[in-house]
Design an enzyme around this catalytic site. Structure first.
Site, PDB file in Angstrom:
ATOM      1  N   ALA B  35       4.462   6.935  -7.330  1.00 19.68           N
ATOM      2  CA  ALA B  35       5.695   6.316  -6.825  1.00 19.68           C
ATOM      3  C   ALA B  35       5.400   5.526  -5.551  1.00 19.68           C
ATOM      4  O   ALA B  35       4.544   5.916  -4.758  1.00 19.68           O
ATOM      5  CB  ALA B  35       6.732   7.391  -6.523  1.00 19.68           C
ATOM      6  N   ASP B  36       6.112   4.403  -5.351  1.00 21.92           N
ATOM      7  CA  ASP B  36       6.054   3.741  -4.047  1.00 21.92           C
ATOM      8  C   ASP B  36       7.266   4.200  -3.234  1.00 21.92           C
ATOM      9  O   ASP B  36       8.081   4.984  -3.710  1.00 21.92           O
ATOM     10  CB  ASP B  36       5.966   2.211  -4.186  1.00 21.92           C
ATOM     11  CG  ASP B  36       7.204   1.595  -4.815  1.00 21.92           C
ATOM     12  OD1 ASP B  36       8.275   2.243  -4.828  1.00 21.92           O
ATOM     13  OD2 ASP B  36       7.118   0.452  -5.284  1.00 21.92           O
ATOM     14  N   SER B  37       7.360   3.716  -1.983  1.00 21.71           N
ATOM     15  CA  SER B  37       8.396   4.266  -1.108  1.00 21.71           C
ATOM     16  C   SER B  37       9.802   3.976  -1.630  1.00 21.71           C
ATOM     17  O   SER B  37      10.706   4.793  -1.502  1.00 21.71           O
ATOM     18  CB  SER B  37       8.224   3.723   0.307  1.00 21.71           C
ATOM     19  OG  SER B  37       8.224   2.316   0.274  1.00 21.71           O
ATOM     20  N   LEU B  38       9.967   2.803  -2.257  1.00 20.62           N
ATOM     21  CA  LEU B  38      11.290   2.478  -2.798  1.00 20.62           C
ATOM     22  C   LEU B  38      11.621   3.380  -3.989  1.00 20.62           C
ATOM     23  O   LEU B  38      12.769   3.788  -4.165  1.00 20.62           O
ATOM     24  CB  LEU B  38      11.298   0.997  -3.208  1.00 20.62           C
ATOM     25  CG  LEU B  38      12.642   0.338  -3.464  1.00 20.62           C
ATOM     26  CD1 LEU B  38      13.610   0.541  -2.324  1.00 20.62           C
ATOM     27  CD2 LEU B  38      12.440  -1.153  -3.711  1.00 20.62           C
ATOM     28  N   ASP B  39      10.595   3.716  -4.785  1.00 23.99           N
ATOM     29  CA  ASP B  39      10.825   4.638  -5.908  1.00 23.99           C
ATOM     30  C   ASP B  39      11.392   5.962  -5.406  1.00 23.99           C
ATOM     31  O   ASP B  39      12.291   6.533  -6.023  1.00 23.99           O
ATOM     32  CB  ASP B  39       9.500   4.949  -6.633  1.00 23.99           C
ATOM     33  CG  ASP B  39       9.020   3.806  -7.514  1.00 23.99           C
ATOM     34  OD1 ASP B  39       9.850   3.172  -8.175  1.00 23.99           O
ATOM     35  OD2 ASP B  39       7.792   3.557  -7.526  1.00 23.99           O
TER      36      ASP B  39
END
Ligand SMILES: NC(=O)c1ccc[n+]([C@@H]2O[C@H](COP(=O)([O-])OP(=O)(O)OC[C@H]3O[C@@H](n4cnc5c(N)ncnc54)[C@H](OP(=O)(O)O)[C@@H]3O)[C@@H](O)[C@H]2O)c1
Lengths: 234, 77
Positions: B35-39
């Site tokens: 996951a990235d931070s927005l995820d």
């Protein structure tokens, strides 16, 4: 094709009013806001919802949250804005704060409202109406220029945050446009400096905003696009 | 598996496009599932919606694994 919904702040007059009309004509559903809807005359239209909203107030923005989330906003046009011009030496802190709180903090508050829906849809358009004053500077407008330069910076950072979700964020920077805002400040001297030799009209701005809202603009994000008759060339 | 765990796994797999077989309660969204931070923000939004709860920002930051999500939801709904 599904009908997309555009939220246009400051839809009662000037550039915002023109945007409301052109978006309705183009088949969008529109939520138009102004501070007192009883004072502004809108044509009856089944695709138009008019709401009271004062973007300088956190409470007022919270009041329309449910409605906005229910309808789902695909396109946000942060257009509402004010000037309160004074030479810096004479500018009070409250005149400074008023303009920052409306033009910059207002954009923060309203943009928050539409995030969830756009993220879920993995499609969105955020279009901020800035001003060349932000990049060019203009005497008497330290507060206003700071607010609009702030909006342009907000545009770039948010564009980077949301790019992976297919949400684009752009600013449109008008020059001098004939509206209530410029009634008392525009003179022959200013017009002489504009290569196209005239003030702009709200209808000079709206086609670009319509384009930015469309699918055709899908590879443009984080930009500040200038519409000013050539007044400010970088 | 508990009901909450099942739903959380469904949400995580859907949001991050990962296979159920590759997920276990200890899976960390960022380190293990990419996951990235927005995820991670979107995951919290999805949990809030599915379980009809409101997760305060400072607690949301601590929800970094499937297990921690399940624990928070079970403790707060
Ligand atoms: N005209 C220009 O030359 C020019 C140049 C560059 C940029 N711009 C920008 O273009 C945008 C529109 O300007 P305009 O010329 O169309 O101005 P305008 O004719 O003065 O209209 C301003 C609009 O903003 C609304 N508004 C003002 N304060 C508000 C608040 N606190 N909360 C909610 N709505 C508020 C007003 O609604 P109510 O008063 O009905 O509530 C009105 O609809 C502004 O962001 C402005 O900075 C204009």
């Amino acid at each position: 094709m599904e009908t997309k919904t555009a939220l246009i702040t400051g839809g009662s007059r000037g550039i915002g009013r023109e945007l409301v009309d052109i978006f309705l004509e183009s088949g969008y559903r529109v939520i138009a806001t102004c501070r007192d809807k009883t004072k502004s005359k809108f044509m009856e239209n089944k695709n138009l919802t008019v709401e009271n909203l004062d973007i300088s107030s956190k409470d007022s923005v919270e009041e329309i949250q449910n409605l906005v989330e229910e309808i789902g906003v695909d396109i946000l046009i942060n257009n509402a804005g004010i000037t309160n011009d004074k030479l810096f030496l004479r500018m009070s802190e409250s005149e400074w704060n008023d303009v920052i709180n409306t033009n910059l903090n207002g954009v923060f508050r309203v943009t928050k409202l539409v995030m969830k829906h756009m993220l879920k849809k993995k499609w969105g358009r955020i279009i901020n109406i800035s001003s060349i004053s932000g990049a060019m500077g203009n005497p008497g407008q330290t507060n206003y220029s700071a607010s609009k330069a702030g909006v342009d910076g907000f545009t770039r950072s948010l564009a980077k945050e949301l790019g992976s979700r297919n949400i684009t964020v752009n600013s449109v920077s008008p020059g001098f446009i004939e509206t209530n805002m410029t009634e008392n400040i525009v003179n022959e001297e200013i017009i002489k400096k504009i290569p196209l030799q005239r003030l702009g009209k709200p209808s000079d701005i709206s086609p670009l905003v319509l384009f930015l809202a469309s699918d055709e603009s899908n590879y443009i994000t984080g930009q500040t696009l200038v519409v000013d008759g050539g007044l400010f060339m970088k | 598996m508990s009901d909450v765990l099942n739903k959380v796994v469904d949400i995580v797999c859907g949001q991050l496009s990962v296979d159920k077989a590759d997920v276990n309660p200890e899976s960390a969204f960022v380190e293990d599932l990419g996951a990235d931070s927005l995820d991670t923000v979107e995951l919290v939004m999805a949990f809030e919606e599915e379980f009809d709860v409101e997760i305060p920002d400072d607690e949301a930051e601590k929800i970094t694994t499937i297990q921690s999500a399940v624990e928070w939801i079970e403790g707060n709904s």
